[in-house]
Design a protein around this motif. Structure first.
Motif, PDB file in Angstrom:
ATOM      1  N   ALA A 440      13.543  -3.477   0.555  1.00  0.00           N
ATOM      2  CA  ALA A 440      12.888  -1.981   0.459  1.00  0.00           C
ATOM      3  C   ALA A 440      11.360  -2.046   1.045  1.00  0.00           C
ATOM      4  CB  ALA A 440      12.724  -2.191  -1.188  1.00  0.00           C
ATOM      5  N   GLY A 441      10.823  -0.910   0.830  1.00  0.00           N
ATOM      6  CA  GLY A 441       9.449  -0.726   1.659  1.00  0.00           C
ATOM      7  C   GLY A 441       9.512  -0.325   2.932  1.00  0.00           C
ATOM      8  N   SER A 442       8.563   0.320   3.574  1.00  0.00           N
ATOM      9  CA  SER A 442       8.503   0.825   4.873  1.00  0.00           C
ATOM     10  C   SER A 442       8.370  -0.176   5.984  1.00  0.00           C
ATOM     11  CB  SER A 442       7.085   1.815   4.871  1.00  0.00           C
ATOM     12  OG  SER A 442       5.831   1.060   4.826  1.00  0.00           O
ATOM     13  N   GLY A 443       8.086  -1.434   5.575  1.00  0.00           N
ATOM     14  CA  GLY A 443       7.701  -2.388   6.605  1.00  0.00           C
ATOM     15  C   GLY A 443       6.531  -2.304   7.407  1.00  0.00           C
ATOM     16  N   LEU A 444       5.714  -1.731   6.810  1.00  0.00           N
ATOM     17  CA  LEU A 444       3.996  -1.403   7.597  1.00  0.00           C
ATOM     18  C   LEU A 444       3.166  -2.392   6.575  1.00  0.00           C
ATOM     19  CD1 LEU A 444       4.244   2.611   8.233  1.00  0.00           C
ATOM     20  CD2 LEU A 444       4.562   0.394  10.017  1.00  0.00           C
ATOM     21  N   GLY A 445       3.402  -2.629   5.304  1.00  0.00           N
ATOM     22  CA  GLY A 445       2.452  -3.294   4.561  1.00  0.00           C
ATOM     23  C   GLY A 445       1.688  -4.530   5.283  1.00  0.00           C
ATOM     24  N   LEU A 446       2.433  -5.451   5.607  1.00  0.00           N
ATOM     25  CA  LEU A 446       1.845  -6.623   6.350  1.00  0.00           C
ATOM     26  C   LEU A 446       1.256  -6.193   7.808  1.00  0.00           C
ATOM     27  CD1 LEU A 446       4.324  -9.326   5.464  1.00  0.00           C
ATOM     28  CD2 LEU A 446       2.390  -8.916   4.094  1.00  0.00           C
ATOM     29  N   ALA A 447       1.718  -5.379   8.345  1.00  0.00           N
ATOM     30  CA  ALA A 447       1.234  -4.797   9.631  1.00  0.00           C
ATOM     31  C   ALA A 447      -0.289  -4.275   9.431  1.00  0.00           C
ATOM     32  CB  ALA A 447       1.952  -3.776  10.393  1.00  0.00           C
ATOM     33  N   ILE A 448      -0.417  -3.594   8.299  1.00  0.00           N
ATOM     34  CA  ILE A 448      -1.743  -3.111   7.924  1.00  0.00           C
ATOM     35  C   ILE A 448      -2.630  -4.237   7.220  1.00  0.00           C
ATOM     36  CG2 ILE A 448      -2.929  -1.668   6.323  1.00  0.00           C
ATOM     37  CD1 ILE A 448      -0.695   0.186   6.189  1.00  0.00           C
ATOM     38  N   VAL A 449      -2.026  -5.077   6.824  1.00  0.00           N
ATOM     39  CA  VAL A 449      -2.894  -6.225   6.317  1.00  0.00           C
ATOM     40  C   VAL A 449      -3.370  -6.960   7.599  1.00  0.00           C
ATOM     41  CG1 VAL A 449      -3.024  -8.531   5.468  1.00  0.00           C
ATOM     42  CG2 VAL A 449      -1.932  -6.763   4.221  1.00  0.00           C
ATOM     43  N   GLN A 450      -2.522  -7.293   8.545  1.00  0.00           N
ATOM     44  CA  GLN A 450      -3.060  -7.839   9.729  1.00  0.00           C
ATOM     45  C   GLN A 450      -4.142  -7.004  10.617  1.00  0.00           C
ATOM     46  OE1 GLN A 450      -0.251  -8.303  13.254  1.00  0.00           O
ATOM     47  NE2 GLN A 450      -0.652 -10.471  13.443  1.00  0.00           N
ATOM     48  N   GLY A 451      -3.831  -5.734  10.674  1.00  0.00           N
ATOM     49  CA  GLY A 451      -4.884  -4.878  11.300  1.00  0.00           C
ATOM     50  C   GLY A 451      -6.214  -5.040  10.605  1.00  0.00           C
ATOM     51  N   VAL A 452      -6.379  -4.895   9.420  1.00  0.00           N
ATOM     52  CA  VAL A 452      -7.409  -4.981   8.613  1.00  0.00           C
ATOM     53  C   VAL A 452      -8.396  -6.287   8.733  1.00  0.00           C
ATOM     54  CG1 VAL A 452      -8.592  -4.631   6.255  1.00  0.00           C
ATOM     55  CG2 VAL A 452      -6.832  -2.970   6.973  1.00  0.00           C
ATOM     56  N   VAL A 453      -7.622  -7.308   8.613  1.00  0.00           N
ATOM     57  CA  VAL A 453      -8.135  -8.697   8.773  1.00  0.00           C
ATOM     58  C   VAL A 453      -8.615  -8.649  10.101  1.00  0.00           C
ATOM     59  CG1 VAL A 453      -7.518 -11.293   8.934  1.00  0.00           C
ATOM     60  CG2 VAL A 453      -6.458  -9.738   7.094  1.00  0.00           C
ATOM     61  N   GLN A 454      -7.854  -8.248  11.201  1.00  0.00           N
ATOM     62  CA  GLN A 454      -8.558  -8.605  12.474  1.00  0.00           C
ATOM     63  C   GLN A 454      -9.843  -7.614  12.739  1.00  0.00           C
ATOM     64  OE1 GLN A 454      -5.036  -7.582  15.033  1.00  0.00           O
ATOM     65  NE2 GLN A 454      -4.353  -9.853  14.923  1.00  0.00           N
ATOM     66  N   ALA A 455      -9.612  -6.382  12.184  1.00  0.00           N
ATOM     67  CA  ALA A 455     -10.883  -5.522  12.311  1.00  0.00           C
ATOM     68  C   ALA A 455     -12.310  -6.201  11.553  1.00  0.00           C
ATOM     69  CB  ALA A 455     -10.869  -4.341  11.516  1.00  0.00           C
ATOM     70  N   HIS A 456     -11.936  -7.164  10.465  1.00  0.00           N
ATOM     71  CA  HIS A 456     -12.792  -7.896   9.823  1.00  0.00           C
ATOM     72  C   HIS A 456     -13.277  -9.347  10.734  1.00  0.00           C
ATOM     73  CE1 HIS A 456     -12.364  -5.289   6.390  1.00  0.00           C
ATOM     74  NE2 HIS A 456     -13.539  -5.968   6.002  1.00  0.00           N
ATOM     75  N   GLY A 457     -12.625  -9.414  11.836  1.00  0.00           N
ATOM     76  CA  GLY A 457     -12.968 -10.799  12.697  1.00  0.00           C
ATOM     77  C   GLY A 457     -12.148 -12.002  11.923  1.00  0.00           C
ATOM     78  N   GLY A 458     -11.282 -11.708  11.363  1.00  0.00           N
ATOM     79  CA  GLY A 458     -10.379 -13.130  10.599  1.00  0.00           C
ATOM     80  C   GLY A 458      -9.061 -13.030  11.143  1.00  0.00           C
ATOM     81  N   ASP A 459      -8.247 -13.970  10.489  1.00  0.00           N
ATOM     82  CA  ASP A 459      -6.949 -14.105  10.942  1.00  0.00           C
ATOM     83  C   ASP A 459      -6.148 -14.247   9.867  1.00  0.00           C
ATOM     84  OD1 ASP A 459      -7.606 -16.487  10.207  1.00  0.00           O
ATOM     85  OD2 ASP A 459      -7.382 -17.191  12.347  1.00  0.00           O
ATOM     86  N   VAL A 460      -4.840 -14.326  10.019  1.00  0.00           N
ATOM     87  CA  VAL A 460      -3.668 -14.136   8.915  1.00  0.00           C
ATOM     88  C   VAL A 460      -2.751 -15.486   9.442  1.00  0.00           C
ATOM     89  CG1 VAL A 460      -1.914 -13.342   7.526  1.00  0.00           C
ATOM     90  CG2 VAL A 460      -3.884 -11.858   8.506  1.00  0.00           C
ATOM     91  N   ALA A 461      -2.395 -16.176   8.285  1.00  0.00           N
ATOM     92  CA  ALA A 461      -1.433 -17.421   8.619  1.00  0.00           C
ATOM     93  C   ALA A 461      -0.120 -17.310   7.629  1.00  0.00           C
ATOM     94  CB  ALA A 461      -2.330 -18.711   8.775  1.00  0.00           C
ATOM     95  N   VAL A 462       0.811 -17.736   7.974  1.00  0.00           N
ATOM     96  CA  VAL A 462       2.066 -17.560   7.026  1.00  0.00           C
ATOM     97  C   VAL A 462       2.575 -19.148   6.917  1.00  0.00           C
ATOM     98  CG1 VAL A 462       4.297 -16.648   6.543  1.00  0.00           C
ATOM     99  CG2 VAL A 462       2.693 -15.255   7.632  1.00  0.00           C
ATOM    100  N   ARG A 463       3.054 -19.419   5.623  1.00  0.00           N
ATOM    101  CA  ARG A 463       3.719 -20.744   5.393  1.00  0.00           C
ATOM    102  C   ARG A 463       4.928 -20.490   4.695  1.00  0.00           C
ATOM    103  NH1 ARG A 463       0.329 -22.991   2.906  1.00  0.00           N
ATOM    104  NH2 ARG A 463       1.424 -23.043   0.610  1.00  0.00           N
ATOM    105  N   THR A 464       6.037 -20.538   5.162  1.00  0.00           N
ATOM    106  CA  THR A 464       7.420 -20.465   4.514  1.00  0.00           C
ATOM    107  C   THR A 464       8.599 -21.191   4.979  1.00  0.00           C
ATOM    108  OG1 THR A 464       8.711 -18.734   3.840  1.00  0.00           O
ATOM    109  CG2 THR A 464       7.943 -18.655   5.999  1.00  0.00           C
ATOM    110  N   ALA A 465       9.467 -21.246   4.163  1.00  0.00           N
ATOM    111  CA  ALA A 465      10.770 -21.882   4.402  1.00  0.00           C
ATOM    112  C   ALA A 465      11.915 -21.399   3.725  1.00  0.00           C
ATOM    113  CB  ALA A 465      10.578 -23.312   4.434  1.00  0.00           C
ATOM    114  N   PRO A 466      13.101 -21.348   4.076  1.00  0.00           N
ATOM    115  CA  PRO A 466      13.869 -20.897   2.899  1.00  0.00           C
ATOM    116  C   PRO A 466      14.159 -21.870   1.808  1.00  0.00           C
ATOM    117  CG  PRO A 466      14.897 -20.989   5.077  1.00  0.00           C
ATOM    118  CD  PRO A 466      13.622 -21.605   5.070  1.00  0.00           C
ATOM    119  N   GLY A 467      13.927 -21.029   0.487  1.00  0.00           N
ATOM    120  CA  GLY A 467      14.047 -21.796  -0.819  1.00  0.00           C
ATOM    121  C   GLY A 467      12.545 -22.185  -1.070  1.00  0.00           C
TER     122      GLY A 467
END
Length: 484
Positions: A440-467
């Protein structure tokens, strides 16, 4: 279409030909100047020797206090008349020295009984009044029957004038030989210089030829070509090569970026059209049902009205998110001020507890942590991250919101213990309209998160694995970024 660039070797107007001609012109000028200076120096030296001999003979006669009669007697006794007055036979070589005696009227006199020769008469005729010659202490140039001589004279005690002339034909002949020799060696030097220049210029201009070949290849579409390094590069050519390669790298990067951006734009427009078409189709369908009178029951009309409102809200949220991304792409001016990020994290956690009371929520943001940031942007980051957890994980999956400060930055982490993502999906989770597993969802939420963080001069990292769940870490500077 094949593009041909001009060859730097061809034609009289090529750099190679111009450098060769310039070197030849400079060497020719040097040879001419050196030859002229050497000939002038040689002429001055040889004339000085001739003049010294003439002056010595003249001064000897002048200081001897002899008369013409005494000279005749001495010449007869010593047998030197033949040397003073050499007899010219037809076809015999011209004398190197001419010795003549003239009276006050310029008439040639006999010496030791020998009649005046043609050379002696020519010498007397060349001066006319011999008194003028004796006044000049420096020998002068004269011409005797077409030959060049240096002449001087002196006056004896009895009033007789003695004229002495020495030939300079040998001097001019030697200078002519020297000139021919200089021209011969100069011509050989010019040929040698032309050959060496052409070989050297060809080797030195090889990097420029490589640049031409590289430019031609790039013009034909091979953007990966670069100018190779030569074995013996000059400093200027090597600097040009490095600058050109750097420029070509920038051009290739810009071209690849433009192609990638164009592809992303096409995909973005297609995805946006698809997302907007779904609610519009639903609204259009219900309107058609209403227009055809198929919604007769009040409950059916109420359900249709609610569905149209829901689809309109969904479409409105999608348009708002698209506008937010468009503003982020244009580098908006954020309103930076001191914001208590700990309070915003606690507020987001409280909102999640209200929406899903059964979900375990852990918050690691005690006290106060001030950052220089845009408050609405930070709320949007937290809201989208929490919404992502609420939408894509079961309601009973625990979630943790953590906050810490370290080395001048602030790290915000939102982690859940949900199903996690595959590595391929994790690499694309910040792409626009990407939804893992078609969720579900539009698929734009995390893209907006990345855009706002970059506008603040920061970055985003992800840590995940199945299960193993999903953890999104946002790193922000504690101070506002310096505008570029």
């Amino acid at each position: 279409m094949r593009i041909r660039l001009p060859n730097c070797e061809r034609g009289a107007h090529s750099l190679r030909a111009k450098l060769t001609l310039a070197n030849l012109a400079l060497l020719s000028l040097g040879i001419v100047m050196a030859t002229a200076v050497s000939l002038m120096g040689m002429r001055h030296y040889l004339l000085a020797q001739v003049d010294a001999e003439l002056t010595k003979s003249r001064d000897s006669l002048s200081s001897s206090q002899l008369t013409m009669r005494q000279i005749n007697v001495l010449s007869s006794l010593a047998g030197i008349g033949d040397r003073l007055v050499p007899q010219q036979q037809p076809g015999s070589p011209k004398p190197d020295t001419v010795f003549a005696a003239v009276d006050r009227r310029g008439k040639v006199l006999t010496i030791a009984g020998y009649a005046p020769t043609a050379a002696q008469r020519a010498l007397a005729d060349a001066f006319g009044d011999p008194a003028n010659l004796t006044k000049d202490r420096t020998p002068r140039d004269i011409s005797l029957r077409g030959d060049s001589y240096r002449a001087t004279g002196t006056r004896l005690t009895d009033g007789t004038y003695i004229l002495i002339a020495a030939s300079t034909g040998g001097l001019h002949h030697g200078m002519a030989k020297a000139l021919k020799l200089d021209l011969t060696f100069g011509s050989l030097l010019l040929v040698l210089l032309a050959t060496l220049t052409m070989v050297s210029v060809r080797r030195r201009l090889r990097p420029l030829e490589d640049m031409v070949e590289t430019s031609t290849a790039i013009a034909e579409g091979d953007l990966t070509r670069r100018v190779p390094s030569s074995h013996h590069p000059t400093q200027e050519v090597e600097q040009l090569r490095l600058a050109l390669n750097s420029m070509l790298h920038q051009v290739e990067s810009a071209y690849r970026t433009r192609e990638r951006t164009a592809a992303q734009l096409r995909r973005f427009v297609a995805d946006a059209s698809h997302e907007l078409r779904t609610p519009l189709s639903a609204i259009r369908g219900y309107l058609q049902l209403y227009d055809k009178g198929m919604l007769t029951e009040p409950d059916e009309r109420r359900r249709a009205w609610d569905r149209m409102n829901a689809e309109a809200d969904r479409m409105g949220r999608l348009v708002d998110e698209l506008l937010t991304l468009a503003r982020l792409d244009q580098s908006p001016e954020l309103r930076f001020r001191n914001v208590d990020l700990s309070r915003l994290v606690r507020d987001a956690a409280e909102d999640l507890r209200v929406q899903q009371p059964e979900r375990p929520v852990t918050v690691g943001a005690d006290g106060s942590l001030l950052v220089r940031a845009d408050e609405s942007g930070l709320r949007q980051i937290l809201g989208n991250l929490v919404t992502n957890v609420r939408t894509h994980t079961p309601a009973d999956v625990p979630v943790r919101l953590g906050l810490e400060r370290e080395d001048g930055v602030v790290r915000l982490c939102v982690a859940d213990e949900g199903p996690g993502l595959e590595q391929d999906d994790a690499a694309r989770m910040f792409d626009r309209f990407f939804r893992a597993g078609g969720g579900a969802g539009s698929g734009l939420g995390l893209a907006i998160v990345q855009g706002v963080v970059q506008a603040h001069g920061g970055d985003v990292a992800v840590r995940t694995a199945p299960g193993e769940g999903l953890a999104v870490t946002v790193t922000l500077p504690t101070r506002a970024p310096v505008p570029s």
